[in-house]
Design a protein around this motif. Structure first.
Motif, PDB file in Angstrom:
ATOM      1  N   GLU A 170     -21.553 -12.107  25.894  1.00  0.00           N
ATOM      2  CA  GLU A 170     -21.968 -11.584  27.201  1.00  0.00           C
ATOM      3  C   GLU A 170     -22.270 -10.089  27.159  1.00  0.00           C
ATOM      4  O   GLU A 170     -23.178  -9.610  27.851  1.00  0.00           O
ATOM      5  CB  GLU A 170     -20.867 -11.860  28.241  1.00  0.00           C
ATOM      6  CG  GLU A 170     -20.782 -13.325  28.636  1.00  0.00           C
ATOM      7  CD  GLU A 170     -19.631 -13.618  29.583  1.00  0.00           C
ATOM      8  OE1 GLU A 170     -19.707 -14.616  30.318  1.00  0.00           O
ATOM      9  OE2 GLU A 170     -18.638 -12.854  29.573  1.00  0.00           O
ATOM     10  N   SER A 171     -21.529  -9.372  26.324  1.00  0.00           N
ATOM     11  CA  SER A 171     -21.747  -7.917  26.245  1.00  0.00           C
ATOM     12  C   SER A 171     -22.898  -7.538  25.315  1.00  0.00           C
ATOM     13  O   SER A 171     -23.364  -6.398  25.315  1.00  0.00           O
ATOM     14  CB  SER A 171     -20.464  -7.221  25.773  1.00  0.00           C
ATOM     15  OG  SER A 171     -20.155  -7.600  24.438  1.00  0.00           O
ATOM     16  N   TRP A 172     -23.354  -8.506  24.535  1.00  0.00           N
ATOM     17  CA  TRP A 172     -24.431  -8.247  23.566  1.00  0.00           C
ATOM     18  C   TRP A 172     -25.763  -8.075  24.295  1.00  0.00           C
ATOM     19  O   TRP A 172     -26.196  -8.942  25.046  1.00  0.00           O
ATOM     20  CB  TRP A 172     -24.510  -9.420  22.589  1.00  0.00           C
ATOM     21  CG  TRP A 172     -25.565  -9.297  21.522  1.00  0.00           C
ATOM     22  CD1 TRP A 172     -25.956  -8.180  20.864  1.00  0.00           C
ATOM     23  CD2 TRP A 172     -26.351 -10.374  20.983  1.00  0.00           C
ATOM     24  NE1 TRP A 172     -26.928  -8.469  19.950  1.00  0.00           N
ATOM     25  CE2 TRP A 172     -27.193  -9.808  19.999  1.00  0.00           C
ATOM     26  CE3 TRP A 172     -26.419 -11.743  21.228  1.00  0.00           C
ATOM     27  CZ2 TRP A 172     -28.104 -10.586  19.267  1.00  0.00           C
ATOM     28  CZ3 TRP A 172     -27.305 -12.509  20.499  1.00  0.00           C
ATOM     29  CH2 TRP A 172     -28.140 -11.946  19.527  1.00  0.00           C
ATOM     30  N   GLN A 173     -26.384  -6.940  24.060  1.00  0.00           N
ATOM     31  CA  GLN A 173     -27.718  -6.672  24.614  1.00  0.00           C
ATOM     32  C   GLN A 173     -28.674  -6.500  23.433  1.00  0.00           C
ATOM     33  O   GLN A 173     -28.888  -5.381  22.950  1.00  0.00           O
ATOM     34  CB  GLN A 173     -27.698  -5.396  25.480  1.00  0.00           C
ATOM     35  CG  GLN A 173     -26.770  -5.456  26.677  1.00  0.00           C
ATOM     36  CD  GLN A 173     -27.164  -6.546  27.654  1.00  0.00           C
ATOM     37  OE1 GLN A 173     -28.342  -6.853  27.825  1.00  0.00           O
ATOM     38  NE2 GLN A 173     -26.165  -7.165  28.298  1.00  0.00           N
ATOM     39  N   PRO A 174     -29.214  -7.615  22.935  1.00  0.00           N
ATOM     40  CA  PRO A 174     -30.017  -7.535  21.709  1.00  0.00           C
ATOM     41  C   PRO A 174     -31.279  -6.690  21.864  1.00  0.00           C
ATOM     42  O   PRO A 174     -32.053  -6.879  22.795  1.00  0.00           O
ATOM     43  CB  PRO A 174     -30.370  -8.992  21.422  1.00  0.00           C
ATOM     44  CG  PRO A 174     -30.228  -9.700  22.730  1.00  0.00           C
ATOM     45  CD  PRO A 174     -29.161  -8.983  23.472  1.00  0.00           C
ATOM     46  N   ALA A 175     -31.417  -5.768  20.938  1.00  0.00           N
ATOM     47  CA  ALA A 175     -32.649  -4.970  20.871  1.00  0.00           C
ATOM     48  C   ALA A 175     -33.652  -5.749  20.028  1.00  0.00           C
ATOM     49  O   ALA A 175     -33.263  -6.415  19.061  1.00  0.00           O
ATOM     50  CB  ALA A 175     -32.377  -3.616  20.241  1.00  0.00           C
ATOM     51  N   ASP A 176     -34.901  -5.699  20.404  1.00  0.00           N
ATOM     52  CA  ASP A 176     -35.920  -6.450  19.669  1.00  0.00           C
ATOM     53  C   ASP A 176     -36.255  -5.707  18.382  1.00  0.00           C
ATOM     54  O   ASP A 176     -37.346  -5.145  18.210  1.00  0.00           O
ATOM     55  CB  ASP A 176     -37.156  -6.638  20.556  1.00  0.00           C
ATOM     56  CG  ASP A 176     -38.109  -7.690  19.990  1.00  0.00           C
ATOM     57  OD1 ASP A 176     -37.637  -8.581  19.258  1.00  0.00           O
ATOM     58  OD2 ASP A 176     -39.306  -7.620  20.291  1.00  0.00           O
ATOM     59  N   HIS A 177     -35.255  -5.702  17.463  1.00  0.00           N
ATOM     60  CA  HIS A 177     -35.393  -4.913  16.241  1.00  0.00           C
ATOM     61  C   HIS A 177     -34.598  -5.572  15.114  1.00  0.00           C
ATOM     62  O   HIS A 177     -33.575  -6.203  15.346  1.00  0.00           O
ATOM     63  CB  HIS A 177     -34.872  -3.480  16.487  1.00  0.00           C
ATOM     64  CG  HIS A 177     -35.276  -2.518  15.421  1.00  0.00           C
ATOM     65  ND1 HIS A 177     -34.525  -2.325  14.286  1.00  0.00           N
ATOM     66  CD2 HIS A 177     -36.354  -1.691  15.320  1.00  0.00           C
ATOM     67  CE1 HIS A 177     -35.120  -1.424  13.518  1.00  0.00           C
ATOM     68  NE2 HIS A 177     -36.233  -1.027  14.125  1.00  0.00           N
ATOM     69  N   GLU A 178     -35.073  -5.385  13.883  1.00  0.00           N
ATOM     70  CA  GLU A 178     -34.430  -6.000  12.720  1.00  0.00           C
ATOM     71  C   GLU A 178     -32.999  -5.534  12.509  1.00  0.00           C
ATOM     72  O   GLU A 178     -32.201  -6.191  11.837  1.00  0.00           O
ATOM     73  CB  GLU A 178     -35.240  -5.713  11.440  1.00  0.00           C
ATOM     74  CG  GLU A 178     -36.613  -6.351  11.402  1.00  0.00           C
ATOM     75  CD  GLU A 178     -37.688  -5.473  12.039  1.00  0.00           C
ATOM     76  OE1 GLU A 178     -37.320  -4.565  12.815  1.00  0.00           O
ATOM     77  OE2 GLU A 178     -38.878  -5.697  11.774  1.00  0.00           O
ATOM     78  N   SER A 179     -32.626  -4.402  13.089  1.00  0.00           N
ATOM     79  CA  SER A 179     -31.275  -3.856  12.917  1.00  0.00           C
ATOM     80  C   SER A 179     -30.202  -4.740  13.558  1.00  0.00           C
ATOM     81  O   SER A 179     -29.009  -4.550  13.326  1.00  0.00           O
ATOM     82  CB  SER A 179     -31.194  -2.448  13.513  1.00  0.00           C
ATOM     83  OG  SER A 179     -31.486  -2.486  14.907  1.00  0.00           O
ATOM     84  N   GLU A 180     -30.630  -5.707  14.383  1.00  0.00           N
ATOM     85  CA  GLU A 180     -29.674  -6.586  15.054  1.00  0.00           C
ATOM     86  C   GLU A 180     -29.087  -7.638  14.110  1.00  0.00           C
ATOM     87  O   GLU A 180     -28.191  -8.391  14.496  1.00  0.00           O
ATOM     88  CB  GLU A 180     -30.360  -7.311  16.224  1.00  0.00           C
ATOM     89  CG  GLU A 180     -30.652  -6.429  17.422  1.00  0.00           C
ATOM     90  CD  GLU A 180     -29.377  -6.005  18.139  1.00  0.00           C
ATOM     91  OE1 GLU A 180     -28.505  -6.856  18.389  1.00  0.00           O
ATOM     92  OE2 GLU A 180     -29.266  -4.815  18.452  1.00  0.00           O
ATOM     93  N   GLY A 181     -29.563  -7.688  12.890  1.00  0.00           N
ATOM     94  CA  GLY A 181     -29.129  -8.714  11.940  1.00  0.00           C
ATOM     95  C   GLY A 181     -27.628  -8.753  11.719  1.00  0.00           C
ATOM     96  O   GLY A 181     -27.016  -9.817  11.752  1.00  0.00           O
ATOM     97  N   SER A 182     -27.013  -7.588  11.487  1.00  0.00           N
ATOM     98  CA  SER A 182     -25.577  -7.559  11.193  1.00  0.00           C
ATOM     99  C   SER A 182     -24.759  -7.992  12.411  1.00  0.00           C
ATOM    100  O   SER A 182     -23.746  -8.685  12.281  1.00  0.00           O
ATOM    101  CB  SER A 182     -25.143  -6.171  10.725  1.00  0.00           C
ATOM    102  OG  SER A 182     -25.451  -5.203  11.719  1.00  0.00           O
ATOM    103  N   ARG A 183     -25.191  -7.588  13.621  1.00  0.00           N
ATOM    104  CA  ARG A 183     -24.471  -7.979  14.835  1.00  0.00           C
ATOM    105  C   ARG A 183     -24.577  -9.502  15.030  1.00  0.00           C
ATOM    106  O   ARG A 183     -23.604 -10.167  15.398  1.00  0.00           O
ATOM    107  CB  ARG A 183     -25.081  -7.256  16.044  1.00  0.00           C
ATOM    108  CG  ARG A 183     -24.402  -7.595  17.390  1.00  0.00           C
ATOM    109  CD  ARG A 183     -23.021  -6.976  17.469  1.00  0.00           C
ATOM    110  NE  ARG A 183     -22.275  -7.423  18.630  1.00  0.00           N
ATOM    111  CZ  ARG A 183     -22.380  -6.909  19.854  1.00  0.00           C
ATOM    112  NH1 ARG A 183     -23.232  -5.919  20.097  1.00  0.00           N
ATOM    113  NH2 ARG A 183     -21.625  -7.353  20.839  1.00  0.00           N
ATOM    114  N   LEU A 184     -25.756 -10.029  14.755  1.00  0.00           N
ATOM    115  CA  LEU A 184     -25.975 -11.464  14.895  1.00  0.00           C
ATOM    116  C   LEU A 184     -25.108 -12.239  13.906  1.00  0.00           C
ATOM    117  O   LEU A 184     -24.502 -13.267  14.254  1.00  0.00           O
ATOM    118  CB  LEU A 184     -27.457 -11.780  14.668  1.00  0.00           C
ATOM    119  CG  LEU A 184     -27.922 -13.217  14.898  1.00  0.00           C
ATOM    120  CD1 LEU A 184     -27.473 -13.744  16.248  1.00  0.00           C
ATOM    121  CD2 LEU A 184     -29.449 -13.298  14.780  1.00  0.00           C
ATOM    122  N   GLU A 185     -25.005 -11.745  12.680  1.00  0.00           N
ATOM    123  CA  GLU A 185     -24.149 -12.395  11.685  1.00  0.00           C
ATOM    124  C   GLU A 185     -22.688 -12.385  12.137  1.00  0.00           C
ATOM    125  O   GLU A 185     -21.960 -13.359  11.942  1.00  0.00           O
ATOM    126  CB  GLU A 185     -24.278 -11.699  10.325  1.00  0.00           C
ATOM    127  CG  GLU A 185     -25.553 -12.047   9.582  1.00  0.00           C
ATOM    128  CD  GLU A 185     -25.494 -11.664   8.102  1.00  0.00           C
ATOM    129  OE1 GLU A 185     -24.383 -11.341   7.618  1.00  0.00           O
ATOM    130  OE2 GLU A 185     -26.537 -11.688   7.437  1.00  0.00           O
TER     131      GLU A 185
END
Length: 593
Positions: free
Chosen positions: A43-58
């Motif tokens: 719920e707190s995750w605000q994904p940025a449309d950027h490749e840097s989100e990979g580690s957070r997604l993992e």
């Protein structure tokens, strides 16, 4: 000296004390905490449309994995408790608690999936090129695409929350009704599972009386069963309507990662090849001294052969024949028997049917059935061990890459069943025994190409009519009888109009249209089995590779990669059905005189 395997499973290795286990209560609490933590992070995750989100997604995927393992461990445990003793009221309460946990996890997943769909295609394509995300590319992309077809995250969360006491609540109502259903026979009160076993009794008067009492027992609660079925379907249809889905087959096809063209090609080939099976049913009726078979004659044995195996003999027979195909399959089965992973005892109070379930935190399977020594029991045991081998083959994969669809799940189980049933026929000592075993093998074709077809026809028509309003008890019986008559080619004298009430599969909330995947798996497995027969033990490595891929691609791609066939075309299905017809032709030839 041969081992003596226990017919009662060991559940204490997971949580000691059954439904009263303090350890299990603590597990449920821990699972709830894991889910809440995952939900909070999502719920707190605000994904940025950027490749840097990979580690957070993992990181989020790792949190989901931890929570899901706990929920599935709990779900497997309560399903075992509920099945082994239908009078265990505490188990029913725990089942409701696990359902709430599952719904809560699903709510968090719904939000997670919706946020996956917020990435642009180009960024998403880049994200899944690396590390864990590359390994999970298929399943995460699938979740992302499905989320785009659904309502907003908030709306889907509301649906999940309401489903606990609505949708799933009605499913639990059915379980309660079945648990209280008893079939009276000769002054004895039988469980549904015990009564079902008597429908294969060689004495027709026994079968007829059991079936009469069977119909009476289900009929006593038919209004409650009808109300339950209507509410389940109504909930599902309203959700579909909100999502803008007009075809009731959309969700089951998506769940099974399967094209409608594949389903239509399969049913068309089956419909075109009913005649040999109708001939088989007519020949069976003559062998039994009848003008025409009735529903309760379908499982009647041919002849007077006493082809029964003790549980130990059945286990040894299965392991020995798995060994001829491959070492890993045999070793898994042996491990299941030796470590008391199987509940097979024939006793009152057990739920009907059979199933396999997996405990992900323990990497162990459990198998449930009621064993009375018939060839059909041996086949069922092999069938459930096939399910177990499937999960065993995938044991080193990430949890998300182990979520194979039901149609593929039935491939491994049916494959194992084929090994055993073929061996039984080949090892027959007399013509009479061979006929009996061959007939038992053909019965599976009849079940999967006729019985399952009738379920599909019934459910398709039922959903069409349910869109217009509640379907009455009388109409449900009419639809069921009509579907059975069509699917069996009019070969029976008396049908089972209350089958819609007695069959659990119509009331399962986890998977809609719990029918056609069985037939798909059966015929798909025949193609694999043909290759295995050609290559012998050397095929096991290729077979395991297919099983490992079974949750990370569509069934059409799986078949193309490992079998080099196009499932949307009729060729594959015609060859598979032809293998079933050959059994019928052999049976007809053996009974000509």
């Amino acid at each position: 000296m041969t081992n003596t395997y226990s017919e009662v499973w060991d559940l204490d290795v997971f949580f000691e004390g059954g439904s009263a286990s303090p350890e299990f209560a603590a597990h449920l609490k821990a699972a709830g905490a894991e889910i809440e933590q995952f939900k909070k992070e999502v719920e707190s995750w605000q994904p940025a449309d950027h490749e840097s989100e990979g580690s957070r997604l993992e990181g989020l995927v790792a949190m989901f994995d931890k929570a899901a393992r706990k929920v599935r461990q709990a779900g497997a445990f309560v399903s075992c408790l509920d099945a082994q003793n239908t009078n265990d009221k505490k188990a029913g309460q725990l089942k409701a608690a696990v359902t709430e946990l599952s719904a809560s996890l699903q709510t968090a997943l719904t939000i997670f999936d919706k946020k996956l769909s917020s990435f642009s295609d180009s960024v998403w394509s880049e994200l899944v090129q690396h590390g864990l995300l590359q390994e999970l590319r298929f399943v995460l992309t699938e979740r992302r695409e499905r989320a785009a077809e659904r309502l907003s995250g908030k709306e889907e969360s509301v649906i999940n929350a309401l489903s606990v006491d609505g949708y799933h609540g009605w499913g639990q109502m059915y379980d309660l009704l079945v648990g209280n259903t008893k079939i009276n026979f000769n002054g004895e009160s039988l469980s549904v599972g015990q009564a079902a076993n008597k429908l294969s009794n060689p004495d027709r008067s026994v079968r007829k009386e059991v079936f009469a009492q069977w119909e009476k027992a289900w009929g006593e609660n038919e209004e409650a069963f009808a109300k339950t079925l209507n509410h389940l379907a109504g909930f599902r249809l309203n959700v579909y309507k909100l999502r803008g889905w007009e075809d009731v087959l959309k969700e089951p096809l998506d769940i099974n990662r399967m094209k409608k063209e594949t389903l239509e090609a399969m049913w068309e080939v089956i419909s075109d090849n009913k005649e040999p099976f109708v001939q088989f049913l007519h020949r069976k009726s003559k062998l039994l001294g009848l003008e025409k078979l009735s529903w309760y004659d379908l499982d009647a044995p041919i002849g007077s052969t006493e082809s029964k195996m003790s549980y130990q003999e059945g286990a040894d027979f299965i392991v020995d024949n798995f060994e001829r195909f491959g070492k890993e399959n045999a070793d898994f089965a042996r491990m299941a028997f030796e470590n008391n992973w199987i509940e097979a005892e024939d006793r009152p109070g057990k739920a009907p049917g059979g199933f396999h379930t997996f405990f992900p935190e323990s990497s162990q399977s459990r198998i449930f059935m009621t064993y009375s020594g018939t060839p059909s029991n041996v086949s069922t045991l092999a069938h459930e061990l096939g399910h177990g081998f499937h999960t065993y083959a995938m044991r080193d994969l990430h949890l998300l890459n182990r979520n194979y669809a039901m149609n593929v799940a039935e491939t491994s189980s049916t494959f194992a069943e084929m090994i055993v049933s073929d061996a039984s026929v080949k090892n027959a000592k007399t013509k009479e025994e061979k006929l009996s075993l061959l007939e038992d093998k053909i019965q599976r074709s009849v079940a999967l190409l006729m019985n399952i077809h009738s379920r599909f026809l019934f459910e398709t028509k039922f959903y069409e009519e349910r869109k217009e309003g509640v379907v009455t008890t009388e109409r449900l019986g009419e639809l069921m009888k009509k579907a059975q008559s069509e699917a069996y080619g009019g070969a029976l004298e008396e049908y089972h109009p209350l089958f819609w009430a007695s069959k659990l599969h119509f009331f399962i909330t986890g998977v809609p249209f719990y029918n056609f995947p069985y037939t798909f798996g059966y015929l798909f497995s025949l193609g694999i089995y043909a290759l295995a027969q050609e290559e012998g033990k050397g095929y096991e490595e290729k077979y395991i590779a297919l099983l490992k891929d079974s949750a990370s691609m569509t069934v059409e791609d799986l078949a193309q990669k490992h079998l080099n066939v196009d499932l949307t075309q009729k060729d594959f299905w015609e060859k598979a059905v032809r293998m079933c017809v050959e059994d019928v032709e052999e049976f007809i030839a053996l009974t000509e005189e």
